[in-house]
Design a protein around this motif. Structure first.
Motif, mmCIF file in Angstrom:
data_model
loop_
_atom_site.group_PDB
_atom_site.id
_atom_site.type_symbol
_atom_site.label_atom_id
_atom_site.label_comp_id
_atom_site.label_asym_id
_atom_site.label_seq_id
_atom_site.Cartn_x
_atom_site.Cartn_y
_atom_site.Cartn_z
ATOM 1 N N CYS A 1 3.819 -5.547 4.352
ATOM 2 C CA CYS A 1 2.819 -4.553 4.302
ATOM 3 C C CYS A 1 1.580 -5.272 4.869
ATOM 4 O O CYS A 1 1.312 -6.371 4.766
ATOM 5 N N VAL A 2 0.780 -4.538 5.688
ATOM 6 C CA VAL A 2 -0.094 -5.147 6.616
ATOM 7 C C VAL A 2 -1.797 -4.828 6.104
ATOM 8 O O VAL A 2 -2.722 -5.331 6.817
ATOM 9 N N THR A 3 -1.697 -4.051 4.852
ATOM 10 C CA THR A 3 -2.906 -3.948 4.422
ATOM 11 C C THR A 3 -3.630 -5.508 3.858
ATOM 12 O O THR A 3 -4.511 -5.390 3.153
ATOM 13 N N CYS B 1 0.880 -1.196 0.041
ATOM 14 C CA CYS B 1 -0.030 -0.187 0.085
ATOM 15 C C CYS B 1 0.846 1.286 -0.086
ATOM 16 O O CYS B 1 0.416 2.306 -0.521
ATOM 17 N N GLY B 2 1.957 1.296 0.501
ATOM 18 C CA GLY B 2 2.941 2.356 0.671
ATOM 19 C C GLY B 2 2.379 3.459 1.928
ATOM 20 O O GLY B 2 3.154 4.483 2.082
ATOM 21 N N ARG B 3 1.379 3.099 2.551
ATOM 22 C CA ARG B 3 0.923 4.228 3.500
ATOM 23 C C ARG B 3 0.963 3.389 5.010
ATOM 24 O O ARG B 3 0.993 3.926 5.970
ATOM 25 N N CYS B 4 1.115 2.066 5.340
ATOM 26 C CA CYS B 4 0.837 1.139 6.482
ATOM 27 C C CYS B 4 2.124 1.513 7.125
ATOM 28 O O CYS B 4 3.371 1.964 6.616
ATOM 29 N N CYS C 1 5.296 -0.351 5.584
ATOM 30 C CA CYS C 1 5.617 0.311 4.164
ATOM 31 C C CYS C 1 6.245 1.773 4.333
ATOM 32 O O CYS C 1 7.479 1.982 3.815
#
Ligand SMILES: [Zn+2]
Ligand SMILES: [Zn+2]
Length: 340
Positions: A108-110, A94-97, A100
């Protein structure tokens, strides 16, 4: 309406079924890939048996995908129709968690989305792939050659280059199957003193031809003793799926040595505490890698001549290809081609 053929699993441990489906359109942030080839990996059994937590069926497995972008979804920059791409186990991030944001994209945890498990993979003529899962494929590699490099190659290359071993260090590749036959080539070309350990004297010539400096037949001599006599391994890259055989290689580690686990045995590993303490030894797992690691793997392989030995079968023979992989009969990687 345009259609496509895919091989899906519709019930746990059921056969692969070749079905005709509508060709999906890419959603925002994804592309549609026209698949040329897809490797058959042992981890595809997690789809076949529905053993992966949370998986839903029907599902199309396949995470050693090579193809061309055939349609681009909304909001996608930097990728165009016709680009040659590969897709591996890492289905994007995601690049946001938090992981990331710390640069640990593999964690990544999404999801994390896994190709062929959380969404359909490459056992078919087309698939949808998030752009974060795409690797660029150099022209010098054919689709059949490149496909196994997207998981078996990536995993071994990336583990070895992150192992901490330096040029000249004693590095052991344990097992000479789909992963091991690539790992030996990578280790030798990275400048390690490369020793292959496998079962049976008949594999000695193969190991040497792949670049191993020495071969140890574990049915004829104790690998731990043989490697200790050589000074002990800096790294043992464990590609086998037998927990006892893997555990026994802890005895082959030298001071500061690390057992890197990339094969996935069903049972737990036995780790004796004293040698770990006394020799500052470690057991470490290694996740394959993300799309940029795949690109590095492909380029390194092209430049240095690392190649997977493949049995190429048409998609229609997917059940045979899977059976040959699972039984260990494939020499050394089964690859499905969508042409034919
Ligand atoms: Zn795999
Ligand atoms: Zn993330």
């Amino acid at each position: 309406m345009p259609t496509m053929r895919v091989a899906q699993v519709s019930r746990p441990d059921g056969p692969f079924e070749i079905v005709e489906r509508a060709r999906p359109d890419p959603s925002p942030g994804t592309v549609r890939v026209a698949v040329d080839a897809c490797g058959v990996c042992h981890s595809d059994s997690l789809t076949k048996t529905a053993a992966f937590p949370g998986i839903t069926l029907p599902r199309v497995p396949g995470h050693e995908v090579i193809g061309r972008i055939d349609a681009v979804g909304p909001g996608v920059d930097g990728w165009a129709t016709g680009d040659r791409v590969g897709v591996g186990w890492n289905g994007g991030y995601c690049g946001r968690c938090e992981p990331c944001r710390r640069g640990q994209f593999f964690a990544c945890v999404t999801g994390p989305p896994v190709t062929g498990i959380s969404h359909d993979g490459g056992y078919g003529e087309y698939m949808i792939a998030p752009v974060t899962s795409l690797a660029r494929v150099p022209d010098g590699l054919s689709a059949d050659e490149a496909a196994p490099l997207m998981c078996a190659g990536l995993t071994t290359f990336n583990a070895l280059r992150n192992s901490g071993a330096r040029s000249g260090d004693l590095v052991v590749v344990h097992g000479l199957g789909g992963l091991g036959h690539l790992a030996v080539q990578f280790a030798a070309r990275m400048g390690f003193h490369t020793v292959a350990v496998a079962r049976g004297g008949e594999k000695a010539a193969l190991a040497t031809s792949l670049g191993a400096h020495r071969y140890v037949d574990s049915t004829a001599e104790d690998p731990a003793k043989a490697l200790t006599a050589m000074g002990g391994a800096r790294v043992v890259l464990a590609t086998v799926t037998d927990a006892d055989a893997m555990s026994s290689m802890i005895g082959a580690l030298g001071v500061d040595g690390v057992l890197m686990v990339i094969g996935a045995p069903h049972g737990p590993l036995a780790v004796p505490a004293f040698p770990m303490i006394a020799g500052h030894r470690r057991v470490e797992g290694w996740y394959s890698g993300t799309s940029i690691d795949s690109e590095d793997t492909l380029r390194f392989s092209l430049r240095t001549g690392v190649r997977s030995m493949n049995e190429v079968l048409p998609l229609a023979r997917v059940n045979d290809a899977y059976e040959r992989m699972l039984s260990g009969k494939a020499r050394f990687r089964a690859v499905l081609t969508m042409r034919g």
